[in-house]
Scaffold this motif. Structure first.
Motif, mmCIF file in Angstrom:
data_model
loop_
_atom_site.group_PDB
_atom_site.id
_atom_site.type_symbol
_atom_site.label_atom_id
_atom_site.label_comp_id
_atom_site.label_asym_id
_atom_site.label_seq_id
_atom_site.Cartn_x
_atom_site.Cartn_y
_atom_site.Cartn_z
ATOM 1 N N SER A 57 0.817 -1.220 0.000
ATOM 2 C CA SER A 57 0.000 0.000 0.000
ATOM 3 C C SER A 57 0.850 1.268 0.000
ATOM 4 N N PHE A 58 2.131 1.131 -0.342
ATOM 5 C CA PHE A 58 3.050 2.281 -0.310
ATOM 6 C C PHE A 58 2.502 3.484 -1.084
ATOM 7 N N LEU A 59 2.024 3.238 -2.310
ATOM 8 C CA LEU A 59 1.599 4.364 -3.157
ATOM 9 C C LEU A 59 0.335 5.030 -2.612
ATOM 10 N N ALA A 60 -0.593 4.213 -2.101
ATOM 11 C CA ALA A 60 -1.821 4.787 -1.530
ATOM 12 C C ALA A 60 -1.485 5.664 -0.328
ATOM 13 N N HIS A 61 -0.537 5.202 0.493
ATOM 14 C CA HIS A 61 -0.147 5.996 1.663
ATOM 15 C C HIS A 61 0.547 7.295 1.249
ATOM 16 N N GLN A 62 1.323 7.233 0.181
ATOM 17 C CA GLN A 62 2.007 8.455 -0.256
ATOM 18 C C GLN A 62 0.996 9.485 -0.779
ATOM 19 N N GLN A 63 -0.090 8.991 -1.369
ATOM 20 C CA GLN A 63 -1.168 9.912 -1.793
ATOM 21 C C GLN A 63 -1.712 10.650 -0.570
ATOM 22 N N LEU A 64 -1.921 9.912 0.528
ATOM 23 C CA LEU A 64 -2.451 10.513 1.755
ATOM 24 C C LEU A 64 -1.477 11.540 2.318
ATOM 25 N N ILE A 65 -0.175 11.192 2.350
ATOM 26 C CA ILE A 65 0.833 12.127 2.879
ATOM 27 C C ILE A 65 0.884 13.377 2.000
ATOM 28 N N GLU A 66 0.762 13.161 0.686
ATOM 29 C CA GLU A 66 0.789 14.298 -0.256
ATOM 30 C C GLU A 66 -0.378 15.254 0.048
ATOM 31 N N GLN A 67 -1.550 14.679 0.268
ATOM 32 C CA GLN A 67 -2.721 15.522 0.576
ATOM 33 C C GLN A 67 -2.532 16.270 1.884
#
Ligand SMILES: [Zn+2]
Length: 437
Positions: A51-61
């Motif tokens: 889920s690395f990419l999904a989590h990075q989306q959250l951090i980006e937001q």
């Protein structure tokens, strides 16, 4: 940023290979560059976090930045679906340079010198392993087996190659050779044919390394040994009485003539005494033909004090065996188990999700994702060998997968400017003093 050196260097090898990926996409849907797609996929494997990419989306937001960009150079975060769709057309052979450049870097940094073994050579173990099997999902690169009971089974296998050493836990992955349908032949591909291709393609790249190849009895055949010798490599392959009948008849004849040498050593295991009995002979004919190669044979039998045999192994090889080196020769041959244990087992059970199906694709996806996963494994090893901070943290934590699980979790919550900032935070958390401080 100088301390980022090792990480940047390794990542640069991958970045250059990715830059040469073909962009086969047409029309719309080009919002993400091929580099972002490949680097994003690598981030998943490097952080061992599906889920690395999904989590990075959250951090980006939340923070307006993310580790995909700071650690892996991803400009726009792709989704898992983008990765599945767009990496499918990328031949995994385009990633081979990463293995070669990383091993060259380890040579330059004098790391590989510590791995040298019998006859001052580097031991490179080859071993085939399966990594996918299905009765429904399949692609152009699947091997297909039609079973008598009517089932059709689709599988993927690969010959893995790794530098191993008797007293070093690390193994260094070299380029793999996939077992897959070959152009111009209807024959099913197999491990031996893939090993021959590995020799043809990899041998020129590694010819300066002075290599002894290790392999099981499947490799101990005249055509494969001839290929090894043509590639100017040495070899130590497992020999077995049932697979090498002629060789063992020759050995029995030589034994009657008193030509077999032997040596006995007593070993104390810490609990009991063992007798290690070595036998060897040089220049035995491998097969019953005029053009038979001569091989050097060595054997070890371990027995308890009461005489009960507890272990037996035998190998044939190119190294002349003598009383001085027989223990070293047999130990080198036995180091082959590390490709099964340290390499394949690590990939399958220690967080790499080697057999997990991230997506199969129609063309190359399964193989290209596997290659990226292997490169993550290689980089983890290289960082442990080259980066003092990484090595100390890794040695303090109980297991390799614990270390990368922690990396995975930390990158879900915080954005790091670089690898060293992440290492410093882990050192601090574990109350370790900075080995480079
Ligand atoms: Zn397939």
């Amino acid at each position: 940023m100088e301390r980022e050196g090792t990480y940047q260097k390794l990542f640069g090898f991958l970045g250059n290979a990715i830059a040469a990926f073909p962009d086969l996409r047409q029309g719309k849907n080009r919002h993400y560059s091929m580099a972002d797609i490949a680097r994003g996929a690598f981030g998943v494997f490097f952080c061992q976090s599906p889920s690395f990419l999904a989590h990075q989306q959250l951090i980006e937001q939340a923070q307006g930045r993310n580790n995909g960009r700071t650690l892996f150079g991803v400009e726009r975060l792709p989704s898992d679906n983008h990765i599945r769709a767009h990496l499918d057309g990328v031949d995994p052979r385009l990633l081979r340079s990463v293995f070669q450049l990383t091993s060259e870097h380890l040579i330059k940094e004098k790391v590989l010198e510590r791995f040298r073994s019998v006859g001052n050579t580097l031991l490179v173990a080859l071993d085939g392993t399966g990594y996918f099997s299905s009765e429904s999902i399949h692609c152009q690169q699947c091997s297909v087996a039609h079973h008598k009971d009517g089932r059709t089974v689709y599988t993927h296998s690969v010959v893995l190659a790794a530098v191993v050493a008797p007293k070093i836990a690390h193994v260094i992955a070299l380029q793999p050779e996939f077992i897959r349908p070959q152009d111009g032949t209807d024959k099913q591909d197999c491990e031996q044919r893939a090993a021959r291709r590995w020799l043809e393609e990899a041998a020129p790249l590694y010819s300066d390394l002075d290599i002894t190849l290790l392999g099981d009895a499947l490799y101990a055949t005249q055509p494969l040994i001839q290929k090894v010798l043509d590639a100017e490599m040495g070899y130590l392959f497992t020999a077995k009485e049932d697979s090498h009948k002629y060789l063992y008849e020759e050995i029995t004849s030589l034994e009657k003539l008193g030509e077999i040498h032997f040596l006995e050593r007593k070993h104390w295991t810490g609990r009991k005494h063992q007798i290690w009995r070595y036998r060897w002979v040089n220049g035995v004919r491998l097969r019953n033909s005029d053009d038979s190669l001569n091989v050097n044979w060595a054997e070890l039998t371990i027995s308890g004090e009461e005489g009960k045999k507890t272990f037996h192994t035998a190998c044939i090889g190119s190294h002349l065996v003598s009383e001085e080196n027989v223990e070293e020769v047999v130990q080198a041959s036995r180091t082959r188990w590390k490709i099964e244990n340290e390499n394949i087992n690590t990939l399958k059970t220690k967080g790499y999700h080697f057999e997990h199906n991230f997506g199969h694709g129609k063309e190359f996806l399964a193989q290209t994702l596997l290659s990226l996963n292997l490169i993550a494994f290689l980089f983890h090893t290289a960082l442990e060998l080259l980066d003092h901070r990484c090595a100390l943290i890794r040695a303090t934590l109980p297991r390799r997968d614990t270390f990368f699980q922690h990396v995975g979790v930390l990158t879900q919550y915080m954005c790091f400017q670089g690898w060293q900032q992440l290492m410093l935070l882990m050192l601090e958390g574990l109350r370790l003093s900075d080995p480079d401080g």
